[in-house]
Design a protein around this motif. Structure first.
Motif, mmCIF file in Angstrom:
data_model
loop_
_atom_site.group_PDB
_atom_site.id
_atom_site.type_symbol
_atom_site.label_atom_id
_atom_site.label_comp_id
_atom_site.label_asym_id
_atom_site.label_seq_id
_atom_site.Cartn_x
_atom_site.Cartn_y
_atom_site.Cartn_z
ATOM 1 N N ILE A 328 -4.202 3.292 -2.666
ATOM 2 C CA ILE A 328 -3.315 3.611 -3.777
ATOM 3 C C ILE A 328 -4.209 3.939 -4.964
ATOM 4 N N ASN A 329 -4.040 5.107 -5.515
ATOM 5 C CA ASN A 329 -4.827 5.549 -6.665
ATOM 6 C C ASN A 329 -3.971 5.422 -7.927
ATOM 7 N N PHE A 330 -4.205 4.359 -8.682
ATOM 8 C CA PHE A 330 -3.413 4.122 -9.873
ATOM 9 C C PHE A 330 -3.850 5.044 -11.008
ATOM 10 N N GLU A 331 -2.919 5.335 -11.907
ATOM 11 C CA GLU A 331 -3.209 6.225 -13.038
ATOM 12 C C GLU A 331 -4.294 5.658 -13.949
ATOM 13 N N THR A 332 -4.506 4.350 -13.885
ATOM 14 C CA THR A 332 -5.551 3.711 -14.688
ATOM 15 C C THR A 332 -6.950 4.027 -14.170
ATOM 16 N N GLY A 333 -7.017 4.588 -12.955
ATOM 17 C CA GLY A 333 -8.309 4.842 -12.325
ATOM 18 C C GLY A 333 -8.659 3.792 -11.283
ATOM 19 N N GLN A 334 -7.943 2.679 -11.296
ATOM 20 C CA GLN A 334 -8.169 1.633 -10.304
ATOM 21 C C GLN A 334 -7.709 2.107 -8.929
ATOM 22 N N LYS A 335 -8.456 1.716 -7.894
ATOM 23 C CA LYS A 335 -8.128 2.108 -6.527
ATOM 24 C C LYS A 335 -7.981 0.872 -5.663
ATOM 25 N N PHE A 336 -6.925 0.872 -4.858
ATOM 26 C CA PHE A 336 -6.584 -0.256 -4.007
ATOM 27 C C PHE A 336 -6.666 0.197 -2.550
ATOM 28 N N TYR A 337 -7.512 -0.464 -1.739
ATOM 29 C CA TYR A 337 -7.722 -0.071 -0.350
ATOM 30 C C TYR A 337 -7.166 -1.139 0.594
ATOM 31 N N PHE A 338 -6.453 -0.684 1.625
ATOM 32 C CA PHE A 338 -5.806 -1.624 2.537
ATOM 33 C C PHE A 338 -5.383 -0.919 3.822
ATOM 34 N N HIS A 339 -4.936 -1.703 4.783
ATOM 35 C CA HIS A 339 -4.255 -1.164 5.962
ATOM 36 C C HIS A 339 -3.309 -2.235 6.480
ATOM 37 N N GLY A 341 -0.166 -3.264 9.502
ATOM 38 C CA GLY A 341 0.145 -2.986 10.897
ATOM 39 C C GLY A 341 1.423 -3.659 11.346
ATOM 40 N N TRP A 342 2.032 -3.081 12.393
ATOM 41 C CA TRP A 342 3.261 -3.645 12.960
ATOM 42 C C TRP A 342 3.386 -3.166 14.405
ATOM 43 N N TRP A 343 3.334 -4.087 15.340
ATOM 44 C CA TRP A 343 3.557 -3.748 16.750
ATOM 45 C C TRP A 343 4.280 -4.912 17.412
ATOM 46 N N HIS A 344 5.451 -4.640 17.975
ATOM 47 C CA HIS A 344 6.331 -5.683 18.488
ATOM 48 C C HIS A 344 6.603 -6.672 17.351
ATOM 49 N N GLY A 345 6.339 -7.961 17.570
ATOM 50 C CA GLY A 345 6.553 -8.932 16.491
ATOM 51 C C GLY A 345 5.303 -9.206 15.685
ATOM 52 N N ASN A 346 4.220 -8.540 16.039
ATOM 53 C CA ASN A 346 2.950 -8.756 15.348
ATOM 54 C C ASN A 346 2.886 -7.904 14.086
ATOM 55 N N MET A 347 2.575 -8.528 12.954
ATOM 56 C CA MET A 347 2.444 -7.806 11.699
ATOM 57 C C MET A 347 1.154 -8.259 11.021
ATOM 58 N N SER A 348 0.518 -7.343 10.319
ATOM 59 C CA SER A 348 -0.801 -7.639 9.757
ATOM 60 C C SER A 348 -1.020 -6.900 8.445
ATOM 61 N N SER A 349 -1.867 -7.483 7.618
ATOM 62 C CA SER A 349 -2.270 -6.821 6.382
ATOM 63 C C SER A 349 -3.730 -7.148 6.090
ATOM 64 N N TYR A 350 -4.505 -6.090 5.891
ATOM 65 C CA TYR A 350 -5.927 -6.204 5.561
ATOM 66 C C TYR A 350 -6.135 -5.531 4.217
ATOM 67 N N VAL A 351 -6.601 -6.299 3.233
ATOM 68 C CA VAL A 351 -6.847 -5.784 1.888
ATOM 69 C C VAL A 351 -8.321 -5.976 1.557
ATOM 70 N N THR A 352 -8.996 -4.907 1.123
ATOM 71 C CA THR A 352 -10.379 -5.020 0.711
ATOM 72 C C THR A 352 -10.511 -4.505 -0.724
ATOM 73 N N LEU A 353 -10.695 -5.422 -1.652
ATOM 74 C CA LEU A 353 -10.897 -5.061 -3.053
ATOM 75 C C LEU A 353 -12.393 -4.842 -3.243
ATOM 76 N N ILE A 354 -12.827 -3.615 -3.029
ATOM 77 C CA ILE A 354 -14.256 -3.317 -2.982
ATOM 78 C C ILE A 354 -14.933 -3.593 -4.318
ATOM 79 N N LYS A 355 -14.295 -3.192 -5.389
ATOM 80 C CA LYS A 355 -14.873 -3.378 -6.721
ATOM 81 C C LYS A 355 -15.118 -4.846 -7.033
ATOM 82 N N GLU A 356 -14.192 -5.703 -6.623
ATOM 83 C CA GLU A 356 -14.295 -7.137 -6.915
ATOM 84 C C GLU A 356 -14.893 -7.938 -5.750
ATOM 85 N N ASN A 357 -15.148 -7.256 -4.612
ATOM 86 C CA ASN A 357 -15.683 -7.883 -3.399
ATOM 87 C C ASN A 357 -14.788 -9.031 -2.928
#
Length: 394
Positions: A328-339, A341-357
């Motif tokens: 997500i590229n915010f108008e402020t210039g900040q960028k949010f990276y993630f992915h 997932g959803w398969w059957h009942g399995n759901m997942s979220s991976y967030v990597t805030l690169i700037k803040e590590n």
């Protein structure tokens, strides 16, 4: 005695060659060009107790608000600089046997698997085994779409149809038969499956792209996809609880998945296809991957920068997709990276805030969209203007 001019110039040239070669020598180059991922050796200051406490209390409040009872199966972790600030494991890996979820319970990470598939493809590009702009037909000889490149697959711009849709037609595939990656390719060839849109004209999220990338990994490495993932990522990074699902061997042994009401979801004919899905892992193992991807050993800088460039802005907006990562590229210039997932009942979220590590990971084997709410923790660490009503799917 004054040396003859030709010899003098030869020596001078040799001096400058050696000087600039040493100056530009990168001692990490050999490790970077290796096909194996290298664990991060970055040394960060130890987080203070006051810092951890200030974040931990807020994260704990978030956890209890989103998953208030043990009926919610959740595996969750937040880390900064590779140091775990908060982790919590709740509910059951097997609801019938009442087997609790622990930090070592592998859960199907669904489309977060695409991040790992892209990681191996990028390592192969980095090592010169394949090229980012290489045509897929040069690797998969009968591939029926001549304009599609590896980059198009990584960025979901191939225009291909989702295999989950066209194989649902009985005239195309008998869904009593288990389907694998090669079957997907064969069907597209033999049934003359047309493109849904012209190649490289628009972003179109499609699992078929990553099923084909898995075949390219097999072609480029001479190994099966599970073997390549194990030798290039899982073993080098010590991801001991991560593996690629083997339908014949694992279907009755892995962590099952459930509907919201607790009904177990059975395997189906698409469960032998990998690349786009079918990796099981844990938050701690995925933290190791995230640290390695953000280290100096991952890729040469020019290629690494291409991962986080958006390729899907036909229409102006904040949402975008790079090479195996959402953003997500915010108008402020900040960028949010993630992915997600959803398969059957399995759901997942991976967030990597690169700037803040900072790394945020949530996995569940019980269908709960609340997993996607973990993005709302980002404002604890940086200027991320998320609103409560924001929701993001796969």
């Amino acid at each position: 005695m004054t040396p003859k001019k030709p010899l003098f110039y030869i020596l001078l040239f040799f001096y400058f060659f050696v000087f600039f070669s040493c100056k530009n020598y990168d001692p990490n180059r050999e490790s970077i060009l290796s096909l194996e991922m290298k664990p991060s050796d970055s040394i960060f200051p130890k987080l203070t107790e006051s810092y951890i406490g200030s974040k931990k209390n807020k994260i704990d409040h978030f956890f209890n608000k989103n998953w208030p009872s043990k009926n919610n199966n959740i595996s969750f972790l937040v880390a900064k600089d590779g140091q775990i600030i908060y982790e919590n494991y709740s509910g059951f890996s097997d609801m019938r046997k009442k087997t609790p979820i622990t930090s070592e319970t592998p859960i199907h990470i669904a489309s977060v698997s695409k991040v790992l598939t892209a990681t191996v493809i990028l390592k192969l590009i980095n090592a010169g085994k394949i090229e980012l702009d290489q045509k897929v037909t040069s690797l998969l000889k009968e591939f029926p779409y001549p304009e599609v490149t590896i980059k198009n697959l990584l960025s979901h711009r191939s225009g291909m149809r989702n295999y989950g849709y066209f194989t649902n037609d009985k005239a195309i595939w008998d869904n009593h038969k288990i389907m694998n990656n090669q079957d997907v390719l064969n069907v597209m060839i033999n049934k003359k499956i047309s493109l849904e849109s012209k190649t490289n004209t628009k972003f179109q999220y499609c699992n078929t792209n990553y099923a084909m990338l898995a075949l390219i990994i097999e072609k480029a490495t001479g190994k099966s996809y599970p073997e390549a993932m194990k030798s290039m990522i899982f073993e080098p990074l010590g991801m001991k609880h991560t593996f690629v699902f083997d339908y014949k061997k694992d279907k009755n042994a892995v962590t099952p998945s459930y509907k919201v009401n607790g009904t177990q979801i059975a395997c189906e004919y698409l469960d032998a296809i990998y690349g786009d899905k079918n990796i099981y892992s844990t938050p701690k193992d995925l933290l190791k991957l995230d640290m390695a991807r953000n280290s100096k050993y991952f890729l040469m800088p020019e290629l690494r920068s291409k991962i986080y460039k958006g390729y899907s802005n036909e229409h102006k907006g904040q949402k975008n997709y790079g090479l195996g990562i959402r953003m997500i590229n915010f108008e402020t210039g900040q960028k949010f990276y993630f992915h997600n997932g959803w398969w059957h009942g399995n759901m997942s979220s991976y967030v990597t805030l690169i700037k803040e590590n900072v790394t945020i990971i949530a996995l569940t084997n019980k269908s709960m969209k609340s997993v996607y709410n973990v993005k709302k923790l980002a404002p604890l660490f940086g200027d991320y203007p998320f609103k409560v009503e924001d929701e993001f799917g796969e």
